[in-house]
Design a protein around this motif. Structure first.
Motif, PDB file in Angstrom:
ATOM      1  N   LEU A   1      51.748 122.259 -42.023  1.00 30.12           N
ATOM      2  CA  LEU A   1      50.685 121.957 -41.240  1.00 30.12           C
ATOM      3  C   LEU A   1      49.733 121.175 -42.083  1.00 30.12           C
ATOM      4  N   ALA A   2      49.486 121.785 -43.248  1.00 30.50           N
ATOM      5  CA  ALA A   2      48.372 121.063 -44.075  1.00 30.50           C
ATOM      6  C   ALA A   2      49.097 119.731 -44.649  1.00 30.50           C
ATOM      7  N   LYS A   3      50.292 119.762 -44.928  1.00 30.83           N
ATOM      8  CA  LYS A   3      50.915 118.522 -45.214  1.00 30.83           C
ATOM      9  C   LYS A   3      50.814 117.433 -44.184  1.00 30.83           C
ATOM     10  N   ASN A   4      50.999 118.030 -43.068  1.00 35.64           N
ATOM     11  CA  ASN A   4      50.988 117.068 -41.929  1.00 35.64           C
ATOM     12  C   ASN A   4      49.524 116.209 -41.603  1.00 35.64           C
ATOM     13  N   ILE A   5      48.479 117.236 -41.928  1.00 30.48           N
ATOM     14  CA  ILE A   5      47.135 116.388 -42.017  1.00 30.48           C
ATOM     15  C   ILE A   5      47.002 115.533 -43.101  1.00 30.48           C
ATOM     16  N   ALA A   6      47.489 115.954 -44.409  1.00 27.33           N
ATOM     17  CA  ALA A   6      47.383 115.106 -45.631  1.00 27.33           C
ATOM     18  C   ALA A   6      48.395 113.763 -45.155  1.00 27.33           C
ATOM     19  N   LYS A   7      49.289 113.796 -44.700  1.00 25.84           N
ATOM     20  CA  LYS A   7      50.025 112.640 -44.369  1.00 25.84           C
ATOM     21  C   LYS A   7      49.302 111.529 -43.529  1.00 25.84           C
TER      22      LYS A   7
ATOM     23  N   GLY B   1      33.452 118.436 -35.598  1.00 30.52           N
ATOM     24  CA  GLY B   1      34.047 119.607 -34.711  1.00 30.52           C
ATOM     25  C   GLY B   1      35.453 119.945 -35.468  1.00 30.52           C
ATOM     26  N   VAL B   2      36.060 118.806 -36.040  1.00 30.12           N
ATOM     27  CA  VAL B   2      37.271 119.008 -36.758  1.00 30.12           C
ATOM     28  C   VAL B   2      36.833 120.149 -37.981  1.00 30.12           C
ATOM     29  N   GLU B   3      35.924 119.656 -38.887  1.00 28.74           N
ATOM     30  CA  GLU B   3      35.503 120.625 -39.865  1.00 28.74           C
ATOM     31  C   GLU B   3      35.322 122.110 -39.543  1.00 28.74           C
ATOM     32  N   HIS B   4      34.602 122.038 -38.282  1.00 30.48           N
ATOM     33  CA  HIS B   4      34.266 123.378 -37.932  1.00 30.48           C
ATOM     34  C   HIS B   4      35.228 124.236 -37.390  1.00 30.48           C
ATOM     35  N   LEU B   5      36.251 123.466 -36.896  1.00 31.25           N
ATOM     36  CA  LEU B   5      37.653 124.396 -36.338  1.00 31.25           C
ATOM     37  C   LEU B   5      38.511 124.570 -37.863  1.00 31.25           C
TER      38      LEU B   5
ATOM     39  N   CYS C   1      45.272 116.327 -35.892  1.00 35.52           N
ATOM     40  CA  CYS C   1      44.884 117.040 -37.022  1.00 35.52           C
ATOM     41  C   CYS C   1      44.174 118.456 -36.588  1.00 35.52           C
ATOM     42  N   ALA C   2      43.562 118.291 -35.295  1.00 38.12           N
ATOM     43  CA  ALA C   2      42.859 119.325 -34.833  1.00 38.12           C
ATOM     44  C   ALA C   2      43.842 120.471 -34.269  1.00 38.12           C
ATOM     45  N   LYS C   3      45.107 119.732 -33.714  1.00 38.51           N
ATOM     46  CA  LYS C   3      46.108 120.485 -33.090  1.00 38.51           C
ATOM     47  C   LYS C   3      46.908 121.216 -34.286  1.00 38.51           C
ATOM     48  N   ASN C   4      47.138 120.600 -35.614  1.00 35.78           N
ATOM     49  CA  ASN C   4      47.679 121.337 -36.537  1.00 35.78           C
ATOM     50  C   ASN C   4      46.788 122.388 -37.009  1.00 35.78           C
ATOM     51  N   ILE C   5      45.541 122.160 -37.022  1.00 33.79           N
ATOM     52  CA  ILE C   5      44.635 123.467 -37.544  1.00 33.79           C
ATOM     53  C   ILE C   5      44.663 124.462 -36.471  1.00 33.79           C
ATOM     54  N   GLU C   6      44.760 124.243 -35.313  1.00 33.32           N
ATOM     55  CA  GLU C   6      44.706 125.270 -34.289  1.00 33.32           C
ATOM     56  C   GLU C   6      46.068 126.001 -34.429  1.00 33.32           C
TER      57      GLU C   6
END
Ligand SMILES: Nc1ncnc2c1ncn2[C@@H]1O[C@H](COP(=O)(O)OP(=O)(O)O)[C@@H](O)[C@H]1O
Ligand SMILES: [Mg+2]
Lengths: 276, 236
Positions: free
Chosen positions: B99-105, B122-126, B190-195
């Motif tokens: 998931l971290a890699k997905n964000i990086a991509k 908001g994304v940073e807070h999440l 990205c938010a979905k990946n973090i969730e």
């Protein structure tokens, strides 16, 4: 925790953890407060347990903890040991097996025993199995006797291996076959209960697997109590497991429970190999 | 109490050590992924993608170790649960890495020079909360702390609620200013990946509970990601 552990305290300072089965079966043997003394030495300190019908119950625990002593109470084998004394009560089908009017010979036919070292008589395979039914008068004719021998050997998964040499000595069989012959001998007198004291400890892994397979088949018709020092074996063959330590029954419950999440720390330490 | 067989004890410790190492690496990948996203740092993003391969390798190695212990020692009771837990947790951590890699991509895919600050808050807070969850659950694992695991599991609701509101917020931005659509869409993913990283932390909490107690949590897992039901009224 969903486990409703019904904790009973025996006469000693130790409490036994007893976890009921999800599918309880009728009780075949009911032992209450069983104590055994060898002379002045006490080997069992008040053991209380229900042995369910047509189920394999395994006794585990470090050597010397009293497993064999307790097993021998079930067919009064301790009577034959000089200086041994048994207290408490054992009911087989609700009848006290220590009642004075009880016929011990009949009891030992109903409660058969298989030992650690296969011990066939120095006679033919046929005679080994025929001996019991003959002395107990279970077969009236030669044909009936033959039928008992054949079905017993079949039930012990041995018939196909020995059918062409029934007159050869039982002692000429391999260790695993000898042990199954002893099981056939026990079955031949139509017992209700079969006691097995480390029945596989003298056998190689393949012979052990065959005996385990057999035990699994036998439990459809017999109540089996097995003493084993192999926890993996207890886990494989039994539905209930009882853990003994220093002459006390520490914990008893469904096998899958004892081997995944025992309640007592001592059980946990023993089965994970932290003492013994 | 220690095992009678010292080598067995060491094998179990080795396994737990592997999980700790994977956990550290996973945390690090997530933290870096968020930095890469906020700074649109493509070279950091590349490094994350490379580091994720190490996490994959560690996961395979952990699995092999666990299988070997099972084959050689036939573990029982708490040992067995610990090994099963290590298998599950290593899977979760491997997924966190993905998931971290997905964000990086996605960082390499966003071609704007900057992302508007207000879209990022908001994304940073999440991400902050998800990272804290990951850290707390790894501590719970190390300390075999069932209570700490329970706290993590309960707090996942917070991430889910935050994600739902973030979803709504980003949709609003997109409708207000269609030029932000591309950026906001990337941020939504990205938010979905973090969730989902939060969900893996919850899985790990459940595994820690199982490993310590031998039972599953008795209640249903709290769940409140309602984004699939969200719609936004357009302001006319
Ligand atoms: N025939 C006997 N005479 C005296 N002591 C005995 C006899 N049989 C067993 N014991 C003692 O009773 C205890 C329990 O032994 P046993 O039932 O054989 O244990 P296990 O089968 O669990 O290894 C041990 O301390 C053992 O020494
Ligand atoms: Mg013994």
């Amino acid at each position: 925790m969903t486990v409703a552990a019904d904790i009973k305290t025996d006469t000693s300072a130790f409490a036994t953890i007893r976890t009921p089965d999800l599918q309880p079966r009728p009780v075949k043997v009911k032992a209450t407060g069983v104590k055994v003394f060898y002379g002045a030495k006490q080997a069992l300190h008040g053991v209380t347990i229900d042995i369910p019908d047509r189920t394999v119950t395994a006794f585990i625990g470090p050597s010397g903890c009293g497993k064999s002593t307790f097993l021998r109470c079930f067919n009064r084998m301790n009577d034959t040991i000089v200086g041994a004394r048994v207290e408490g009560e054992i009911l087989l089908d609700n009848r006290n097996i220590y009642a004075p009017d009880l016929d011990v010979v009949e009891l030992r036919a109903r409660v058969g025993m298989v030992f650690q070292k296969p011990n066939p008589f120095p006679k033919s395979i046929f005679e080994n199995v025929a001996y019991g039914p003959r002395i107990h008068g279970l077969a009236r004719t030669k044909a009936e006797l033959e039928e008992v021998v054949v079905t017993s050997l079949q039930k012990a998964s041995l018939f196909n291996e020995v059918k062409d040499r029934l007159q050869e000595p039982g002692t000429g069989l391999s260790g695993g076959q000898q042990q199954r012959l002893c099981i056939a001998r026990a079955i031949a007198v139509s017992p209700d209960v079969i006691l097995m004291d480390e029945p596989c400890s003298a056998l190689d892994p393949i012979a052990t697997a065959k005996v385990e397979e057999l035990i699994d088949e036998l439990r459809a018709n017999y109540t089996i109590v097995i003493v084993t020092h192999s926890m993996q074996q207890a886990a494989r063959v039994s539905q209930r497991t009882a853990f003994f330590h220093l002459g006390h029954l520490v914990e008893e419950g469904p096998t899958n429970m004892i081997f995944t999440k025992p309640i007592e720390q001592r059980t946990q330490d023993y089965i994970t190999g932290r003492f013994g | 109490m220690e095992h009678t067989v010292t080598a067995y004890e060491q094998e179990l410790r080795g396994l737990a050590g592997r999980i700790a190492e994977m956990g550290g690496l996973a945390e690090h990948l997530v933290a870096d992924a968020i930095v890469a996203l906020t700074r649109l740092d493509a070279s950091l993003a590349q490094r994350i993608i490379a580091d994720d391969l190490r996490l994959d390798a560690l996961q395979r190695e952990t699995e092999e170790r666990a299988i070997l212990i099972i084959a050689r020692r036939q573990p029982m009771a708490s040992d067995l649960r610990e090994i099963v837990a290590a298998l599950r947790i290593s899977n979760d951590l491997e997924r966190v890495g993905d998931l971290a890699k997905n964000i990086a991509k996605r960082v390499t895919a966003i071609n704007n020079a900057v992302i508007q600050k207000r879209l990022l808050v908001g994304v940073e807070h999440l991400a902050e909360i998800a990272l804290q969850q990951l850290k707390d659950v790894l501590d719970a694992y190390t300390n075999r702390d069932d209570n700490a695991a329970r706290v993590v599991r309960t707090r996942d609701e917070e991430i889910d609620a935050l994600y739902t509101s973030l979803f709504r917020e980003l949709l609003t931005y997109m409708m207000e200013d269609p030029r932000t659509i591309s950026q906001c869409a990337h941020l939504l993913f990205c938010a979905k990946n973090i969730e989902r990283i939060g969900d893996h932390a919850t899985n790990i909490a459940e595994t820690v509970h199982y490993s310590v107690t031998g039972t599953a949590f008795e209640d249903e897992r709290p769940k409140s990601d309602n984004s699939s039901l969200e719609s936004v009224e357009s302001e006319t």
